[in-house]
Design an enzyme around this catalytic site. Sequence first.
Site, PDB file in Angstrom:
ATOM      1  N   SER A   1      -9.820  -0.725   7.196  1.00  0.00           N
ATOM      2  CA  SER A   1      -9.209  -0.667   5.708  1.00  0.00           C
ATOM      3  C   SER A   1      -8.296  -2.077   5.233  1.00  0.00           C
ATOM      4  O   SER A   1      -8.023  -1.885   4.138  1.00  0.00           O
ATOM      5  CB  SER A   1      -8.249   0.494   5.745  1.00  0.00           C
ATOM      6  OG  SER A   1      -9.130   1.810   5.685  1.00  0.00           O
TER       7      SER A   1
ATOM      8  N   SER B   1      -9.696   1.621   3.099  1.00  0.00           N
ATOM      9  CA  SER B   1      -8.656   2.457   2.000  1.00  0.00           C
ATOM     10  C   SER B   1      -7.958   1.738   1.284  1.00  0.00           C
ATOM     11  O   SER B   1      -7.160   1.988   0.476  1.00  0.00           O
ATOM     12  CB  SER B   1      -8.114   3.508   3.045  1.00  0.00           C
ATOM     13  OG  SER B   1      -7.139   3.063   3.897  1.00  0.00           O
TER      14      SER B   1
ATOM     15  N   LYS C   1       0.868  -1.245   0.028  1.00  0.00           N
ATOM     16  CA  LYS C   1      -0.073  -0.107  -0.048  1.00  0.00           C
ATOM     17  C   LYS C   1       0.838   1.289  -0.118  1.00  0.00           C
ATOM     18  O   LYS C   1       1.979   1.292   0.526  1.00  0.00           O
ATOM     19  CB  LYS C   1      -0.914  -0.030   1.214  1.00  0.00           C
ATOM     20  CG  LYS C   1      -1.964   0.986   1.287  1.00  0.00           C
ATOM     21  CD  LYS C   1      -2.755   0.926   2.495  1.00  0.00           C
ATOM     22  CE  LYS C   1      -3.819   1.733   2.766  1.00  0.00           C
ATOM     23  NZ  LYS C   1      -4.642   1.809   3.954  1.00  0.00           N
TER      24      LYS C   1
END
Length: 486
Positions: free
Chosen positions: A175, A151, A76
């Site tokens: 997330s 997210s 990420k």
Amino acid sequence: MHDKTLTELAAGLQAGEFSSRELCQAALERIEHLDGELNSFITVTAEQALANADAADRAREAGEAGPLAGLPLALKDIFCTQGVRTSCGSKMLDDFVSPYDATVVEKLRQAGAINLGKTNMDEFAMGSSNENSFYGPVKNPWDLSAVPGGSSGGSAAAVAAGLIPAALGTDTGGSIRQPAAFCGITGLKPTYGRVSRYGMVAYASSLDQGGPMARTAADCALLLETIAGHDVRDSTSVARVVPDYTAELETSLSGLKIGLPKEYFGDGLDPEVETAVREAIKVYESLGAKVCEVSLPHTHLAIPAYYVIAPAEASSNLSRYDGVRFGHRCEDPTDLEDLYKRTRAEGFGEEVKRRILIGTHTLSEGFFDAYYLKAQQVRRLIRQDFLDAFDEVDVLMGPTAPTPAFDLGAQKDPVSMYLQDIYTIAVNLAGIPGISVPAGFAGNRPVGLQVLAPHFAEAQLLGVAHQFQQATDWHLKRPAFGKEMA
Ligand code: GLN
């Protein structure tokens, strides 16, 4: 090759069926061919990856291969990577090249893993749909009109689409788990303090935790045993022995006590999601587990408490983006105040600004006691709910999210987006670990089963998830999308 799990790929490399270069090359070609439609990557580090793959192949020949030697994965874009842009999904950091590696990045590299790139995400990890990214939304590979969740939506979509076998995400209020559920993969949020946060761009520091996202619980175990552990550079990381999670996957479910929180099966739960989750729980019963109902009476206070605490911490953490030291800087400022104002007005997106405003308000004189302090007290009650429940049962189970993936653009109102996290957010407030496991479909969109365990019981959580995956094949289903169908 793209259908294999991390564990299978590790075995293939070990047996010499293919080289790391071949494996990484194939993954990079797949990203090149298919990611145009998904937008799951912000940055692809092809050249560096292939050089590292060659080094991993040489290390293997020399008998010096680490546990993840030559295996491709992605990060990420919230994890700092030396020499590679770390944008956190924001215009503010669009040109930020980190001078150092996050601890987890360092650990993965030492274990021999190959980073193929940085995945798309909601700006500063604020969101539940990946629509808040400066780099545009990510599409769900199961249905290109649906969001992948957020997210960590880029990591989830990339793994689900078979672009990479595994990725890291972060989870402040859901997330890792919610995008894992929406994309039909396995995602683990470890206990707060289990994994170092050093070099992970801070959103809400008392809640943020990095963790693995992969096809299976076994793959998550492999990654967690590499990234977990104490770090002198993160004072909230806990000095506790890291178990051999892989060795502990073969637990028996006989006599396991499962609690179903009644608050997780109430109003707002999509009936198809509920059916899939209840079917999954029946599988556990058939494997010898005992099921009972429990209560987490303060569940309804989790979202309000989170949306005081997280924005407060975010407003403080994000004050560093002032145009002076790094990140975006406005052009031709007339004075210091103009520099601050325009830099921040230009660099942050709408949702980030909303949270900074809320956080600044709740921390300000005269409001602190009414909001922030009160929210911290509520947080304590929420944590106690879980501790009480774990006096009665070993694990808790329920849906990861109240609905399957929704359509892009469907959640127009921020509060309805916040309600997405109704079953995940309390877990971060309590600091306990949670995992989302593929458990069926609602129409063509995946459903996730969430399993929760006491602090530091990741081994149990992974074992419980692994046993389910030995008995079902939801985690083996693959989406066919876009160019792949042609
Ligand atoms: N959706 C929640 C938020 O927007 C949680 C995000 C996260 O876990 N990073 O804050």
